[in-house]
Design a protein around this motif. Structure first.
Motif, PDB file in Angstrom:
ATOM      1  N   PRO A   1     -24.056  17.362  17.101  1.00  0.00           N
ATOM      2  CA  PRO A   1     -23.801  17.179  15.664  1.00  0.00           C
ATOM      3  C   PRO A   1     -22.388  16.720  15.350  1.00  0.00           C
ATOM      4  O   PRO A   1     -22.156  16.156  14.266  1.00  0.00           O
ATOM      5  CB  PRO A   1     -24.090  18.558  15.079  1.00  0.00           C
TER       6      PRO A   1
ATOM      7  N   GLY B   1     -19.092  17.506  11.042  1.00  0.00           N
ATOM      8  CA  GLY B   1     -20.442  17.274  11.533  1.00  0.00           C
ATOM      9  C   GLY B   1     -21.074  18.534  12.088  1.00  0.00           C
ATOM     10  O   GLY B   1     -22.274  18.784  11.889  1.00  0.00           O
TER      11      GLY B   1
ATOM     12  N   HIS C   1     -32.130  19.413  15.933  1.00  0.00           N
ATOM     13  CA  HIS C   1     -31.782  18.079  16.419  1.00  0.00           C
ATOM     14  C   HIS C   1     -31.249  18.165  17.842  1.00  0.00           C
ATOM     15  O   HIS C   1     -30.588  19.137  18.229  1.00  0.00           O
ATOM     16  CB  HIS C   1     -30.741  17.429  15.510  1.00  0.00           C
TER      17      HIS C   1
ATOM     18  N   ASP D   1     -30.147   6.354  15.515  1.00  0.00           N
ATOM     19  CA  ASP D   1     -29.529   7.423  16.296  1.00  0.00           C
ATOM     20  C   ASP D   1     -30.136   7.410  17.694  1.00  0.00           C
ATOM     21  O   ASP D   1     -31.345   7.227  17.838  1.00  0.00           O
ATOM     22  CB  ASP D   1     -29.776   8.769  15.606  1.00  0.00           C
TER      23      ASP D   1
ATOM     24  N   ASP E   1     -22.372  13.072  14.539  1.00  0.00           N
ATOM     25  CA  ASP E   1     -23.121  12.557  13.392  1.00  0.00           C
ATOM     26  C   ASP E   1     -22.188  11.875  12.404  1.00  0.00           C
ATOM     27  O   ASP E   1     -21.067  12.333  12.154  1.00  0.00           O
ATOM     28  CB  ASP E   1     -23.880  13.679  12.693  1.00  0.00           C
TER      29      ASP E   1
ATOM     30  N   ASN F   1     -29.101  14.979   9.538  1.00  0.00           N
ATOM     31  CA  ASN F   1     -27.849  14.276   9.830  1.00  0.00           C
ATOM     32  C   ASN F   1     -27.972  13.509  11.137  1.00  0.00           C
ATOM     33  O   ASN F   1     -28.504  14.015  12.127  1.00  0.00           O
ATOM     34  CB  ASN F   1     -26.697  15.269   9.901  1.00  0.00           C
ATOM     35  N   LEU F   2     -27.473  12.280  11.134  1.00  0.00           N
ATOM     36  CA  LEU F   2     -27.662  11.390  12.276  1.00  0.00           C
ATOM     37  C   LEU F   2     -26.383  10.636  12.601  1.00  0.00           C
ATOM     38  O   LEU F   2     -25.497  10.474  11.752  1.00  0.00           O
ATOM     39  CB  LEU F   2     -28.779  10.378  11.983  1.00  0.00           C
ATOM     40  N   ARG F   3     -26.326  10.143  13.821  1.00  0.00           N
ATOM     41  CA  ARG F   3     -25.260   9.222  14.223  1.00  0.00           C
ATOM     42  C   ARG F   3     -25.804   7.799  14.079  1.00  0.00           C
ATOM     43  O   ARG F   3     -26.636   7.365  14.882  1.00  0.00           O
ATOM     44  CB  ARG F   3     -24.843   9.482  15.685  1.00  0.00           C
TER      45      ARG F   3
END
Length: 350
Positions: free
Chosen positions: A292, A280, A288, A250, A295, A306-308
């Motif tokens: 979002p 998301g 974060h 990410d 993500d 939660n991440l991209r």
């Protein structure tokens, strides 16, 4: 040339010439169809009643990408699992190979005094091809033009970030850069080539102060910029391209050398369509920094959260029409998959 080496050639039974297609949907999905032994996924596909498999097939049908990279899909030597999975999905052209995950090295890679464990493979895996990658296409694949960089040694990457003092010289004689695979797959779109740069990188965690996984993860993503720079053995293609896959990195949050993801996303030869989803935002991880809605992975909060990590990045020679992250149908905030399907609709620039 055999089915074992080139599944695409053996399954390309549709004619190479078809109607012109002005709009193309390119997608990647970390589907996590992996099992604990070789052939088990094929068995489950053939049974026809596995809820996870059926949900994945249904989601693909609903989104109907023209080109799709599956990540976290158990591959086998002859591609039987992929062929059976795609049997009713309208993809006449398929390509996969047993990649580096689970592939034996004969070396104690994690330095725990034991040999032959999943941690000692080229990349973690209980058998060769566990959690690999597979490519599905409605466009003809130029089989002879495929470039497979998966056997490239990590030490041969320019400015490789190999942790000093961790590996022995004999380790570096066999340790590959790709934890799964790096493929340049050309397809024929309206009689012209389009190159799909496909890969899946290792997780940047599950190591120690040496940060060997974090360093390898970053180098797997940096590979594509070096390829475009002409810094590797083969020159880059003189044609439009799309980078797609799971970088496990990410640009704003989570572990890893995030600067390398930022560098790729800001490369002037690429464009970032920034696919989004409302889902998301609904499951956003507190604190974060990243948006979002971008993500693509729904992991445990607060760590990693939660991440991209899944991307479709077209070259500047293509026109982006639309983009999004499509999560499998959810019951409230529950979804059977931890990753959303990332898609981008493209057209050629006249």
């Amino acid at each position: 040339m055999t089915c074992r080496l080139f599944l695409a050639l053996c399954l390309a039974v549709w004619p190479l010439v078809g109607q012109a297609q002005d709009r193309l949907r390119v997608a990647t999905w970390t589907v996590e169809l992996t099992r604990n032994g070789p052939g088990v996924l094929l068995r489950d596909i053939l049974k026809g009643d596995d809820a996870h498999i059926l949900a994945a097939q249904s989601h693909i049908k609903a989104l109907s990408p023209d080109v799709l990279l599956l990540v976290g899909f158990d591959t086998d030597l002859d591609g039987h699992a992929l062929a059976q999975f795609a049997r009713d999905l309208d993809y006449p052209y398929l390509f996969t190979r047993s990649g580096n995950s689970g592939r034996s090295t004969g070396i104690d890679m994690d330095k725990d005094g034991r040999f032959g464990e999943p941690e000692d493979a080229q990349s973690y895996g209980e058998f060769t091809g566990q959690g690999g990658i597979a490519f599905l296409s409605r466009l003809p694949i130029d089989v002879d033009g495929i470039r497979d960089f998966s056997e490239m040694l990590w030490r041969d990457l320019p400015r490789a970030r190999i942790p000093e003092g961790y590996f022995e010289p004999k380790d570096l004689d066999v340790l590959r850069l790709s934890s799964h695979a790096h493929w340049d797959i050309p397809v024929v779109w309206n009689d012209a080539p389009l190159h799909l740069f496909t890969y899946a990188a290792t997780s940047p965690v599950f190591d120690g102060e040496d940060d060997r996984n974090g360093r390898r993860n970053a180098d797997e993503t940096r590979f594509w910029q070096l390829y475009l720079d002409g810094a590797l053995a083969l020159p880059p293609p003189d044609a439009p391209f799309v980078i797609l896959g799971d970088s496990n990195l990410d640009p704003s949050d989570g572990d890893g050398l995030r600067v390398d993801m930022v560098a790729l996303l800001s490369d002037p030869r690429l464009q970032d369509p920034k696919p989004r989803s409302d889902f998301g935002a609904m499951i956003a991880t507190p604190d974060h920094l990243g948006d979002p809605t971008l993500d693509t992975a729904d992991w445990s909060d607060p760590v990693p959260g939660n991440l991209r990590v899944d991307y479709v990045l077209p070259s500047k020679a293509l026109h982006v029409i639309d983009a999004g992250v499509a999560w499998a149908p959810a019951d409230g905030l529950e979804t059977p998959f931890r990753h959303g399907l990332v898609w981008v609709d493209l057209a050629r620039i006249p």
